[in-house]
Design a protein around this motif. Sequence first.
Motif, PDB file in Angstrom:
ATOM      1  N   GLN A   1       0.807  -1.217   0.000  1.00  0.00           N
ATOM      2  CA  GLN A   1       0.000   0.000   0.000  1.00  0.00           C
ATOM      3  C   GLN A   1       0.846   1.275   0.000  1.00  0.00           C
ATOM      4  OE1 GLN A   1      -2.734  -0.694   3.383  1.00  0.00           O
ATOM      5  NE2 GLN A   1      -4.369  -0.975   1.881  1.00  0.00           N
ATOM      6  N   GLN A   2       2.095   1.143  -0.401  1.00  0.00           N
ATOM      7  CA  GLN A   2       2.987   2.290  -0.605  1.00  0.00           C
ATOM      8  C   GLN A   2       3.352   3.017   0.686  1.00  0.00           C
ATOM      9  OE1 GLN A   2       4.129   2.668  -3.996  1.00  0.00           O
ATOM     10  NE2 GLN A   2       3.096   0.699  -3.828  1.00  0.00           N
ATOM     11  N   ARG A   3       3.416   2.304   1.781  1.00  0.00           N
ATOM     12  CA  ARG A   3       3.955   2.896   2.997  1.00  0.00           C
ATOM     13  C   ARG A   3       5.460   2.651   3.049  1.00  0.00           C
ATOM     14  NH1 ARG A   3      -1.059   0.810   4.565  1.00  0.00           N
ATOM     15  NH2 ARG A   3      -2.498   2.546   4.982  1.00  0.00           N
ATOM     16  N   LYS A   4       6.153   3.512   3.792  1.00  0.00           N
ATOM     17  CA  LYS A   4       7.614   3.487   3.793  1.00  0.00           C
ATOM     18  C   LYS A   4       8.174   2.280   4.534  1.00  0.00           C
ATOM     19  CE  LYS A   4       8.122   8.554   3.837  1.00  0.00           C
ATOM     20  NZ  LYS A   4       8.647   9.693   4.641  1.00  0.00           N
ATOM     21  N   LEU A   5       9.210   1.691   3.949  1.00  0.00           N
ATOM     22  CA  LEU A   5      10.064   0.752   4.672  1.00  0.00           C
ATOM     23  C   LEU A   5      11.316   1.526   5.037  1.00  0.00           C
ATOM     24  CD1 LEU A   5      11.055  -1.987   5.729  1.00  0.00           C
ATOM     25  CD2 LEU A   5      11.832  -2.513   3.402  1.00  0.00           C
ATOM     26  N   ASP A   6      11.374   1.991   6.278  1.00  0.00           N
ATOM     27  CA  ASP A   6      12.496   2.823   6.729  1.00  0.00           C
ATOM     28  C   ASP A   6      13.666   1.961   7.166  1.00  0.00           C
ATOM     29  OD1 ASP A   6      11.688   5.812   6.894  1.00  0.00           O
ATOM     30  OD2 ASP A   6       9.945   4.767   7.710  1.00  0.00           O
ATOM     31  N   LEU A   7      14.854   2.410   6.805  1.00  0.00           N
ATOM     32  CA  LEU A   7      16.096   1.789   7.267  1.00  0.00           C
ATOM     33  C   LEU A   7      16.929   2.860   7.954  1.00  0.00           C
ATOM     34  CD1 LEU A   7      18.059  -0.689   7.305  1.00  0.00           C
ATOM     35  CD2 LEU A   7      19.104   0.320   5.265  1.00  0.00           C
ATOM     36  N   LEU A   8      17.344   2.586   9.171  1.00  0.00           N
ATOM     37  CA  LEU A   8      18.179   3.513   9.929  1.00  0.00           C
ATOM     38  C   LEU A   8      19.592   2.963  10.002  1.00  0.00           C
ATOM     39  CD1 LEU A   8      15.760   4.144  12.942  1.00  0.00           C
ATOM     40  CD2 LEU A   8      15.737   5.215  10.680  1.00  0.00           C
ATOM     41  N   THR A   9      20.557   3.847   9.884  1.00  0.00           N
ATOM     42  CA  THR A   9      21.958   3.494  10.103  1.00  0.00           C
ATOM     43  C   THR A   9      22.485   4.406  11.194  1.00  0.00           C
ATOM     44  OG1 THR A   9      22.233   2.868   7.778  1.00  0.00           O
ATOM     45  CG2 THR A   9      24.236   3.244   9.060  1.00  0.00           C
TER      46      THR A   9
ATOM     47  N   GLN B   1      33.451  -2.778   8.146  1.00  0.00           N
ATOM     48  CA  GLN B   1      32.298  -2.558   9.022  1.00  0.00           C
ATOM     49  C   GLN B   1      31.919  -3.838   9.765  1.00  0.00           C
ATOM     50  OE1 GLN B   1      29.031  -1.140   6.629  1.00  0.00           O
ATOM     51  NE2 GLN B   1      30.003   0.825   6.170  1.00  0.00           N
ATOM     52  N   LYS B   2      31.682  -3.668  11.073  1.00  0.00           N
ATOM     53  CA  LYS B   2      31.053  -4.719  11.867  1.00  0.00           C
ATOM     54  C   LYS B   2      29.593  -4.309  12.042  1.00  0.00           C
ATOM     55  CE  LYS B   2      35.122  -6.039  14.630  1.00  0.00           C
ATOM     56  NZ  LYS B   2      35.183  -7.447  14.239  1.00  0.00           N
ATOM     57  N   VAL B   3      28.676  -5.094  11.477  1.00  0.00           N
ATOM     58  CA  VAL B   3      27.280  -4.693  11.396  1.00  0.00           C
ATOM     59  C   VAL B   3      26.406  -5.488  12.373  1.00  0.00           C
ATOM     60  CG1 VAL B   3      25.245  -4.561   9.894  1.00  0.00           C
ATOM     61  CG2 VAL B   3      27.510  -3.959   8.995  1.00  0.00           C
ATOM     62  N   VAL B   4      25.540  -4.761  13.066  1.00  0.00           N
ATOM     63  CA  VAL B   4      24.463  -5.357  13.862  1.00  0.00           C
ATOM     64  C   VAL B   4      23.166  -4.964  13.165  1.00  0.00           C
ATOM     65  CG1 VAL B   4      23.235  -5.336  16.063  1.00  0.00           C
ATOM     66  CG2 VAL B   4      25.748  -5.242  16.028  1.00  0.00           C
ATOM     67  N   PHE B   5      22.393  -5.963  12.706  1.00  0.00           N
ATOM     68  CA  PHE B   5      21.159  -5.709  11.963  1.00  0.00           C
ATOM     69  C   PHE B   5      19.973  -6.077  12.852  1.00  0.00           C
ATOM     70  CE2 PHE B   5      18.152  -5.249   8.691  1.00  0.00           C
ATOM     71  CZ  PHE B   5      18.768  -4.747   7.562  1.00  0.00           C
ATOM     72  N   ILE B   6      19.055  -5.130  13.021  1.00  0.00           N
ATOM     73  CA  ILE B   6      17.910  -5.308  13.911  1.00  0.00           C
ATOM     74  C   ILE B   6      16.628  -5.023  13.139  1.00  0.00           C
ATOM     75  CG2 ILE B   6      16.761  -4.482  16.009  1.00  0.00           C
ATOM     76  CD1 ILE B   6      19.577  -3.750  17.073  1.00  0.00           C
ATOM     77  N   THR B   7      15.614  -5.894  13.307  1.00  0.00           N
ATOM     78  CA  THR B   7      14.322  -5.681  12.676  1.00  0.00           C
ATOM     79  C   THR B   7      13.211  -5.813  13.710  1.00  0.00           C
ATOM     80  OG1 THR B   7      14.198  -8.025  12.050  1.00  0.00           O
ATOM     81  CG2 THR B   7      15.062  -6.504  10.404  1.00  0.00           C
ATOM     82  N   GLY B   8      12.045  -5.238  13.391  1.00  0.00           N
ATOM     83  CA  GLY B   8      10.909  -5.314  14.297  1.00  0.00           C
ATOM     84  C   GLY B   8       9.596  -5.222  13.549  1.00  0.00           C
ATOM     85  N   ARG B   9       8.518  -5.542  14.253  1.00  0.00           N
ATOM     86  CA  ARG B   9       7.130  -5.444  13.795  1.00  0.00           C
ATOM     87  C   ARG B   9       6.861  -6.174  12.488  1.00  0.00           C
ATOM     88  NH1 ARG B   9       4.153  -1.435  16.408  1.00  0.00           N
ATOM     89  NH2 ARG B   9       2.209  -2.268  15.513  1.00  0.00           N
TER      90      ARG B   9
ATOM     91  N   LYS C   1      22.324  -1.256  11.763  1.00  0.00           N
ATOM     92  CA  LYS C   1      21.320  -1.129  10.709  1.00  0.00           C
ATOM     93  C   LYS C   1      19.991  -1.593  11.319  1.00  0.00           C
ATOM     94  CE  LYS C   1      23.940  -0.211   6.955  1.00  0.00           C
ATOM     95  NZ  LYS C   1      23.717   0.905   6.000  1.00  0.00           N
ATOM     96  N   ILE C   2      18.990  -0.731  11.297  1.00  0.00           N
ATOM     97  CA  ILE C   2      17.727  -1.039  11.966  1.00  0.00           C
ATOM     98  C   ILE C   2      16.562  -0.786  11.012  1.00  0.00           C
ATOM     99  CG2 ILE C   2      16.276  -0.580  13.979  1.00  0.00           C
ATOM    100  CD1 ILE C   2      18.740   0.521  15.404  1.00  0.00           C
ATOM    101  N   ALA C   3      15.751  -1.822  10.798  1.00  0.00           N
ATOM    102  CA  ALA C   3      14.485  -1.699  10.057  1.00  0.00           C
ATOM    103  C   ALA C   3      13.365  -1.929  11.073  1.00  0.00           C
ATOM    104  CB  ALA C   3      14.423  -2.707   8.918  1.00  0.00           C
ATOM    105  N   PRO C   4      12.869  -0.864  11.703  1.00  0.00           N
ATOM    106  CA  PRO C   4      11.998  -1.048  12.878  1.00  0.00           C
ATOM    107  C   PRO C   4      10.584  -1.539  12.577  1.00  0.00           C
ATOM    108  CG  PRO C   4      13.074   1.126  12.860  1.00  0.00           C
ATOM    109  CD  PRO C   4      13.222   0.538  11.494  1.00  0.00           C
ATOM    110  N   MET C   5      10.124  -1.416  11.315  1.00  0.00           N
ATOM    111  CA  MET C   5       8.737  -1.782  11.024  1.00  0.00           C
ATOM    112  C   MET C   5       8.668  -2.488   9.673  1.00  0.00           C
ATOM    113  SD  MET C   5       5.320   0.600  11.418  1.00  0.00           S
ATOM    114  CE  MET C   5       5.510   0.788  13.202  1.00  0.00           C
ATOM    115  N   LEU C   6       8.773  -3.835   9.702  1.00  0.00           N
ATOM    116  CA  LEU C   6       8.800  -4.618   8.461  1.00  0.00           C
ATOM    117  C   LEU C   6       7.412  -4.816   7.848  1.00  0.00           C
ATOM    118  CD1 LEU C   6      11.328  -7.525   9.203  1.00  0.00           C
ATOM    119  CD2 LEU C   6      11.701  -5.428   7.908  1.00  0.00           C
ATOM    120  N   ASN C   7       6.364  -4.563   8.610  1.00  0.00           N
ATOM    121  CA  ASN C   7       5.001  -4.814   8.119  1.00  0.00           C
ATOM    122  C   ASN C   7       4.130  -3.579   8.335  1.00  0.00           C
ATOM    123  OD1 ASN C   7       2.536  -5.901   7.371  1.00  0.00           O
ATOM    124  ND2 ASN C   7       2.746  -7.748   8.596  1.00  0.00           N
TER     125      ASN C   7
END
Length: 503
Positions: free
Chosen positions: A199-207, A220-228, A264-270
């Motif tokens: 539905q064209q809502r944003k998939l935000d990625l934070l660094t 780079q040593k990366v920690v990747f975190i996702t939520g929702r 790297k954080i993608a807080p809202m996958l859905n």
Amino acid sequence: MAEGSQSAPEAGNDMGNDDAIGGNVSKYIVLPTGYCGQPKKGHLIFDACFESGNLGRVDQVSEFEYDLFIRPDTCNPRFRVWFNFTVENVKESQRVIFNIVNFSKTKSLYRDGMAPMVKSTSRPKWQRLPPKNVYYYRCPDHRKNYVMSFAFCFDREEDIYQFAYCYPYTYTRFQHYLDSLQKRNMDYFFREQLGQSVQQRKLDLLTITSPDNLREGAEQKVVFITGRVHPGETPSSFVCQGIIDFLVSQHPIARVLREYLVFKIAPMLNPDGVYLGNYRCSLMGFDLNRHWLDPSPWVHPTLHGVKQLIVQMYNDPKTSLEFYIDIHAHSTMMNGFMYGNIFEDEERFQRQAIFPKLLCQNAEDFSYSSTSFNRDAVKAGTGRRFLGGLLDHTSYCYTLEVSFYSYIISGTTAAVPYTEEAYMKLGRNVARTFLDYYRLNPVVEKVAIPMPRLRNKEIEVPRRKEKSPPYKHPLLRGPASNYPNGKGDKKSSVNHKDPSTPF
């Protein structure tokens, strides 16, 4: 304003089938049987046509009792757990019993003292109802489904009351939060749009990291975190916000973590499911956390975008993807805890246990005894399982679970209900644990001389305890120990006594 009424005699007809629930009630007026004319005070008006709202149907059982039906997830009738609705046009001192009658799960923390959330126009802070006013039972009147009933007394006629399964955290709130972070113009916080939902809502990625770590050619040593990924699991967003708030702060530990790691954080996958008020599924009825193996760019676009980025980082020789943590909420267990993977390599398996053991030391609400490692076939399509099989032996993948209800403090048996702040505190402690994992404490001491190494309690900012709103309610009848300096495991028993609430 759409109007309608449902009386007790009709409650057993064909409309009792959940398949008849096609959407949320919209300003739905419940009128007494045979009543004609304009609604009066006390003729309740129910509404769930708002962001993250969910209430599919209302049946009046009697003048004082109402059966409420959860709207199933869009395109998937299997999942009916999340509810979020308002009630208005109340009469002062009006006493009611609400029955949530069509849960899709039988096991529930309602058996252990959990209670729904409530707030009202004049008291906008969410509060839990007293457990003594909540009853969870198998009901013969509803095909032996489990029913959660709660009693309530409306005390202010002009207020609109809102009830929810847990603290809501909407897509709009999330966007406002990210906007406020962006306005601070921090040179170590970067926000980008990784993609869009159906539905064209944003998939935000934070660094979040020091700018030096992003220069061309930098390792780079990366920690990747996702939520929702499961939209009804709102505690996930509060934990994620706690992680972000800590990492962007000027705390010495946060400054050191930004120098050493790339978060790297993608807080809202859905975001569609969150907006629609679904419990587990996306707009098209998919449980996204079962589609990591082969996500479709048009059916599961947010998952596809995140997976592409992770695979790209994995194939970059300058990038070491060290952690993947997917944050969820659990509907039947207490505390925070983790799921990890099982490996044939015993040394790798043991190393995987280090982070949750350290987190158990830092967070009083995290239980290592509830943490488990598995390769259950039903979890094969989850992010933890898929990435655990893809990434190399230096990477560790976890699902971080946190209870919808409460935690048990070590050495006690009392259940402490989670608050929004307590969820965010767990997030801050997750972030702080990376300092211990990478043994960066001496670096912090150099950054903050002459500040001594901070313990967990010293990290937290004490907040003034707020008084609970004076709602009136009628009574409804009806192993960390084997790790050096470990706190020990949390107990799993529950005290069923009413917590000290002033309702």
